[in-house]
Structures are given as structure tokens and as C-alpha cells.
Design a protein around this motif. Structure first.
Motif, PDB file in Angstrom:
ATOM      1  N   SER A  15      13.204 -11.852   1.195  1.00 54.04           N
ATOM      2  CA  SER A  15      13.928 -10.989   2.219  1.00 54.04           C
ATOM      3  C   SER A  15      12.678 -10.372   2.909  1.00 54.04           C
ATOM      4  CB  SER A  15      14.965 -10.183   1.701  1.00 54.04           C
ATOM      5  OG  SER A  15      15.972 -10.987   1.055  1.00 54.04           O
ATOM      6  N   THR A  16      12.847  -9.030   3.178  1.00 56.58           N
ATOM      7  CA  THR A  16      11.693  -8.244   3.694  1.00 56.58           C
ATOM      8  C   THR A  16      11.352  -6.905   2.556  1.00 56.58           C
ATOM      9  OG1 THR A  16      12.541  -8.343   5.617  1.00 56.58           O
ATOM     10  CG2 THR A  16      11.035  -6.513   5.567  1.00 56.58           C
ATOM     11  N   ILE A  17      10.146  -6.969   2.001  1.00 57.21           N
ATOM     12  CA  ILE A  17       9.601  -6.086   1.027  1.00 57.21           C
ATOM     13  C   ILE A  17       8.675  -5.113   1.601  1.00 57.21           C
ATOM     14  CG2 ILE A  17       8.896  -5.696  -1.292  1.00 57.21           C
ATOM     15  CD1 ILE A  17      10.051  -8.618  -1.935  1.00 57.21           C
ATOM     16  N   VAL A  18       8.927  -3.960   1.548  1.00 59.44           N
ATOM     17  CA  VAL A  18       8.102  -3.270   2.313  1.00 59.44           C
ATOM     18  C   VAL A  18       7.607  -2.042   0.972  1.00 59.44           C
ATOM     19  CG1 VAL A  18       7.643  -0.962   3.749  1.00 59.44           C
ATOM     20  CG2 VAL A  18       8.860  -2.830   4.588  1.00 59.44           C
ATOM     21  N   THR A  19       6.027  -1.954   0.785  1.00 63.33           N
ATOM     22  CA  THR A  19       5.848  -0.974  -0.188  1.00 63.33           C
ATOM     23  C   THR A  19       4.932   0.175   0.608  1.00 63.33           C
ATOM     24  OG1 THR A  19       5.725  -2.859  -1.960  1.00 63.33           O
ATOM     25  CG2 THR A  19       4.107  -0.766  -2.206  1.00 63.33           C
ATOM     26  N   LEU A  20       5.431   1.161   0.440  1.00 63.43           N
ATOM     27  CA  LEU A  20       4.741   2.559   0.850  1.00 63.43           C
ATOM     28  C   LEU A  20       3.480   2.934   0.195  1.00 63.43           C
ATOM     29  CD1 LEU A  20       7.658   4.882   1.875  1.00 63.43           C
ATOM     30  CD2 LEU A  20       6.264   3.140   3.635  1.00 63.43           C
ATOM     31  N   LYS A  21       2.202   2.853   0.767  1.00 62.63           N
ATOM     32  CA  LYS A  21       1.037   3.113  -0.112  1.00 62.63           C
ATOM     33  C   LYS A  21       0.875   4.695  -0.789  1.00 62.63           C
ATOM     34  CE  LYS A  21      -1.568  -0.427   2.050  1.00 62.63           C
ATOM     35  NZ  LYS A  21      -2.912  -0.726   2.897  1.00 62.63           N
ATOM     36  N   GLN A  22       0.439   4.627  -1.916  1.00 61.33           N
ATOM     37  CA  GLN A  22       0.039   6.078  -2.507  1.00 61.33           C
ATOM     38  C   GLN A  22      -0.696   6.816  -1.649  1.00 61.33           C
ATOM     39  OE1 GLN A  22      -1.929   5.297  -6.192  1.00 61.33           O
ATOM     40  NE2 GLN A  22      -2.094   7.574  -6.667  1.00 61.33           N
ATOM     41  N   GLU A  23      -1.698   6.556  -0.996  1.00 57.02           N
ATOM     42  CA  GLU A  23      -2.270   7.424   0.129  1.00 57.02           C
ATOM     43  C   GLU A  23      -1.363   7.910   1.034  1.00 57.02           C
ATOM     44  OE1 GLU A  23      -3.141   4.177  -0.475  1.00 57.02           O
ATOM     45  OE2 GLU A  23      -4.767   4.417  -1.928  1.00 57.02           O
ATOM     46  N   TYR A  24      -0.461   7.044   1.574  1.00 55.44           N
ATOM     47  CA  TYR A  24       0.673   7.585   2.536  1.00 55.44           C
ATOM     48  C   TYR A  24       1.462   8.465   1.872  1.00 55.44           C
ATOM     49  CZ  TYR A  24       4.552   7.826   5.912  1.00 55.44           C
ATOM     50  OH  TYR A  24       5.363   8.330   6.582  1.00 55.44           O
ATOM     51  N   LEU A  25       2.079   8.091   0.769  1.00 53.31           N
ATOM     52  CA  LEU A  25       3.023   8.890   0.181  1.00 53.31           C
ATOM     53  C   LEU A  25       2.497  10.334  -0.416  1.00 53.31           C
ATOM     54  CD1 LEU A  25       4.461   6.530  -2.455  1.00 53.31           C
ATOM     55  CD2 LEU A  25       5.684   7.203  -0.449  1.00 53.31           C
ATOM     56  N   SER A  26       1.075  10.302  -0.622  1.00 54.86           N
ATOM     57  CA  SER A  26       0.617  11.686  -0.916  1.00 54.86           C
ATOM     58  C   SER A  26       0.516  12.656   0.045  1.00 54.86           C
ATOM     59  CB  SER A  26      -0.790  11.775  -1.655  1.00 54.86           C
ATOM     60  OG  SER A  26      -1.622  11.122  -0.746  1.00 54.86           O
ATOM     61  N   THR A  27       0.719  12.226   1.436  1.00 55.57           N
ATOM     62  CA  THR A  27       0.714  13.182   2.525  1.00 55.57           C
ATOM     63  C   THR A  27       2.131  13.533   2.905  1.00 55.57           C
ATOM     64  OG1 THR A  27       1.115  11.236   4.323  1.00 55.57           O
ATOM     65  CG2 THR A  27      -0.992  11.596   3.683  1.00 55.57           C
ATOM     66  N   LEU A  28       3.052  13.280   2.298  1.00 54.16           N
ATOM     67  CA  LEU A  28       4.421  13.596   2.679  1.00 54.16           C
ATOM     68  C   LEU A  28       4.854  15.060   2.047  1.00 54.16           C
ATOM     69  CD1 LEU A  28       6.383  10.268   2.747  1.00 54.16           C
ATOM     70  CD2 LEU A  28       5.451  11.524   4.579  1.00 54.16           C
ATOM     71  N   PRO A  29       5.606  15.818   2.473  1.00 51.58           N
ATOM     72  CA  PRO A  29       5.780  17.208   1.716  1.00 51.58           C
ATOM     73  C   PRO A  29       6.817  16.710   0.502  1.00 51.58           C
ATOM     74  CG  PRO A  29       7.045  17.045   3.932  1.00 51.58           C
ATOM     75  CD  PRO A  29       5.869  16.013   3.978  1.00 51.58           C
ATOM     76  N   THR A  30       6.698  17.591  -0.278  1.00 52.83           N
ATOM     77  CA  THR A  30       7.926  17.510  -1.381  1.00 52.83           C
ATOM     78  C   THR A  30       9.306  17.721  -0.839  1.00 52.83           C
ATOM     79  OG1 THR A  30       6.463  18.762  -2.775  1.00 52.83           O
ATOM     80  CG2 THR A  30       8.727  18.652  -3.399  1.00 52.83           C
ATOM     81  N   GLY A  31      10.134  16.831  -1.396  1.00 51.18           N
ATOM     82  CA  GLY A  31      11.633  16.659  -0.806  1.00 51.18           C
ATOM     83  C   GLY A  31      12.094  15.355  -0.589  1.00 51.18           C
ATOM     84  N   LYS A  32      13.438  15.339  -0.072  1.00 52.62           N
ATOM     85  CA  LYS A  32      13.971  13.869   0.409  1.00 52.62           C
ATOM     86  C   LYS A  32      13.454  13.490   1.626  1.00 52.62           C
ATOM     87  CE  LYS A  32      18.386  13.871  -2.303  1.00 52.62           C
ATOM     88  NZ  LYS A  32      18.407  12.737  -2.830  1.00 52.62           N
ATOM     89  N   HIS A  33      13.381  12.237   1.571  1.00 51.98           N
ATOM     90  CA  HIS A  33      12.930  11.437   2.946  1.00 51.98           C
ATOM     91  C   HIS A  33      13.863  10.124   3.227  1.00 51.98           C
ATOM     92  CE1 HIS A  33       9.171  14.126   3.247  1.00 51.98           C
ATOM     93  NE2 HIS A  33       9.239  14.006   2.136  1.00 51.98           N
ATOM     94  N   THR A  34      13.703   9.684   4.410  1.00 52.04           N
ATOM     95  CA  THR A  34      14.535   8.470   4.638  1.00 52.04           C
ATOM     96  C   THR A  34      13.423   7.541   5.214  1.00 52.04           C
ATOM     97  OG1 THR A  34      16.443   9.838   5.154  1.00 52.04           O
ATOM     98  CG2 THR A  34      16.505   7.640   5.894  1.00 52.04           C
ATOM     99  N   ILE A  35      13.670   6.420   4.850  1.00 54.02           N
ATOM    100  CA  ILE A  35      12.829   5.155   5.189  1.00 54.02           C
ATOM    101  C   ILE A  35      13.837   4.213   5.923  1.00 54.02           C
ATOM    102  CG2 ILE A  35      13.074   3.999   2.869  1.00 54.02           C
ATOM    103  CD1 ILE A  35      10.324   2.566   3.459  1.00 54.02           C
ATOM    104  N   SER A  36      13.423   3.700   6.993  1.00 54.36           N
ATOM    105  CA  SER A  36      14.064   2.867   7.711  1.00 54.36           C
ATOM    106  C   SER A  36      13.493   1.618   7.992  1.00 54.36           C
ATOM    107  CB  SER A  36      14.714   3.468   9.040  1.00 54.36           C
ATOM    108  OG  SER A  36      15.301   4.618   8.836  1.00 54.36           O
ATOM    109  N   ILE A  37      14.003   0.306   7.561  1.00 54.22           N
ATOM    110  CA  ILE A  37      13.326  -0.862   7.785  1.00 54.22           C
ATOM    111  C   ILE A  37      14.078  -1.446   9.177  1.00 54.22           C
ATOM    112  CG2 ILE A  37      12.633  -3.123   6.755  1.00 54.22           C
ATOM    113  CD1 ILE A  37      12.717  -1.920   4.129  1.00 54.22           C
ATOM    114  N   ASN A  38      13.258  -1.619  10.012  1.00 56.74           N
ATOM    115  CA  ASN A  38      13.841  -1.806  11.186  1.00 56.74           C
ATOM    116  C   ASN A  38      13.531  -3.474  11.573  1.00 56.74           C
ATOM    117  OD1 ASN A  38      14.726   0.781  12.342  1.00 56.74           O
ATOM    118  ND2 ASN A  38      12.499   0.929  12.659  1.00 56.74           N
TER     119      ASN A  38
END
Length: 179
Positions: free
Chosen positions: A102-125
Motif C-alpha cells: 500500500s503506502t508505507i511512510v516512516t518518519l525518520k528519527q532526526e525529524y521526530l526529534s525536532t517535534l515538540p512533546t505532545g500529540k501530532h497529526t500525520i496526513s498521507i496525501n
């Protein structure tokens, strides 16, 4: 006894209500087949692909000690992939890996470490719609450090307090013996 729906396409046929012969999915169009109630001839029409959904990764959690990235899977076809967004902002393709299944997206560790603590929403368009899921970036609690100066100061204060208590009890004991 079937109820006929009359569909005339300038060809003289009277078509039945039709039957879904191939259900639509998020990855593929479906097919609906119609049969002429007079001669038995069949005709088909395509059914649009369904809107995509996240089928893996909903409510994932990540922190700096998790290691690796976060993986999300949309049931849309990879050929329909358009982009990835986190919190409404398009993510640069260098910040995720994209693969088939299907479509598999893996957010990289380096990117995730830039996000603030808390809930986030991913959208695969994709061309057929958007599949969204929530994930959480957790705060890492630091383990207590042993032997640092602040802890040593606390231990010294506790030692003097204990000595003070012992001294008070020792004085009271001596006074009883004298009386």
C-alpha cells in the motif's frame, strides 16, 4: 423477481440495477456489472477508489530513547502517493522513507526529534484522498544522577540532622540518670 431500472443509452437495452462484481478499495477501482433484462447482454462501469485510511501506526508513541522512526501505513496505492504532512505542514521527503505495501511512510528519527512533546497529526496525501492518524512525542525523563554535588549536599545535611537528633536524645538520657 428483479425490479428493473430503465437505463437507455441509445442502444435499446433496459438494464437492471447492476451488481458490484469487483468491490472498490483504496488501492483499486471497483466494477459494477449491469445486465439487459431483455437480451442478457452485460455492460460495466467503474466504481471510484475508496478514500484511503491509516491501517497501521494510529496512536503511535515516540521518544528519543525509542530509537528509529515511526511507521504509518495507508491503504492507498503507492502509485497514488502525493505527499506527507505533519500538523498541516508538508514534510520534506528527506525526512521520511517511502515504501510499497500500500503506502508505507516512516518518519525518520532526526525529524521526530525536532517535534515538540505532545500529540501530532500525520496526513498521507494521495490522489484519492487523505489518510490521517495521531501520534505522540513523549518527553524523556532523565535518570537520577548519582554522586553529583547537589545530592552530596543533601546527604551531608541529613547526616548533621541525624547527629543533632542523636545528641538531643543523648542529653535527655544523661539528665534522667543525674536526677
Amino acid at each position: 423477481n428483479q425490479t428493473a431500472v430503465t437505463i437507455i443509452v441509445n442502444d435499446g437495452h433496459t438494464w437492471d440495477e447492476g451488481e458490484v462484481t469487483t468491490p472498490a478499495t483504496a488501492a483499486a477501482e471497483g466494477v459494477k456489472t449491469y445486465t439487459c433484462i431483455h437480451c442478457g447482454e452485460t455492460g460495466t462501469e467503474s466504481i471510484d477508489k475508496l478514500p484511503p485510511e491509516i491501517i497501521e501506526g494510529q496512536d503511535s508513541r515516540w521518544n528519543k530513547t525509542s530509537g528509529g522512526g515511526l511507521t504509518f501505513r495507508s491503504n492507498a496505492a503507492l502509485e497514488d502517493f502525493v505527499s506527507v504532512m505533519v500538523d498541516g505542514i508538508i514534510v520534506d521527503p528527506e525526512n521520511y522513507d517511502l515504501s510499497e505495501g500500500s503506502t508505507i511512510v516512516t518518519l525518520k528519527q532526526e525529524y521526530l526529534s525536532t517535534l515538540p512533546t505532545g500529540k501530532h497529526t500525520i496526513s498521507i496525501n494521495s490522489k484519492t484522498g487523505t489518510a490521517s492518524a495521531e501520534f505522540t512525542i513523549e518527553e524523556v525523563s532523565e535518570p537520577a544522577k548519582t554522586g553529583d554535588k547537589a545530592s552530596m549536599g543533601l546527604w551531608i545535611e541529613l547526616m548533621f540532622a541525624s547527629l543533632g537528633i542523636l545528641a538531643v536524645f543523648g542529653i535527655k538520657k544523661n539528665r534522667r540518670e543525674i536526677m
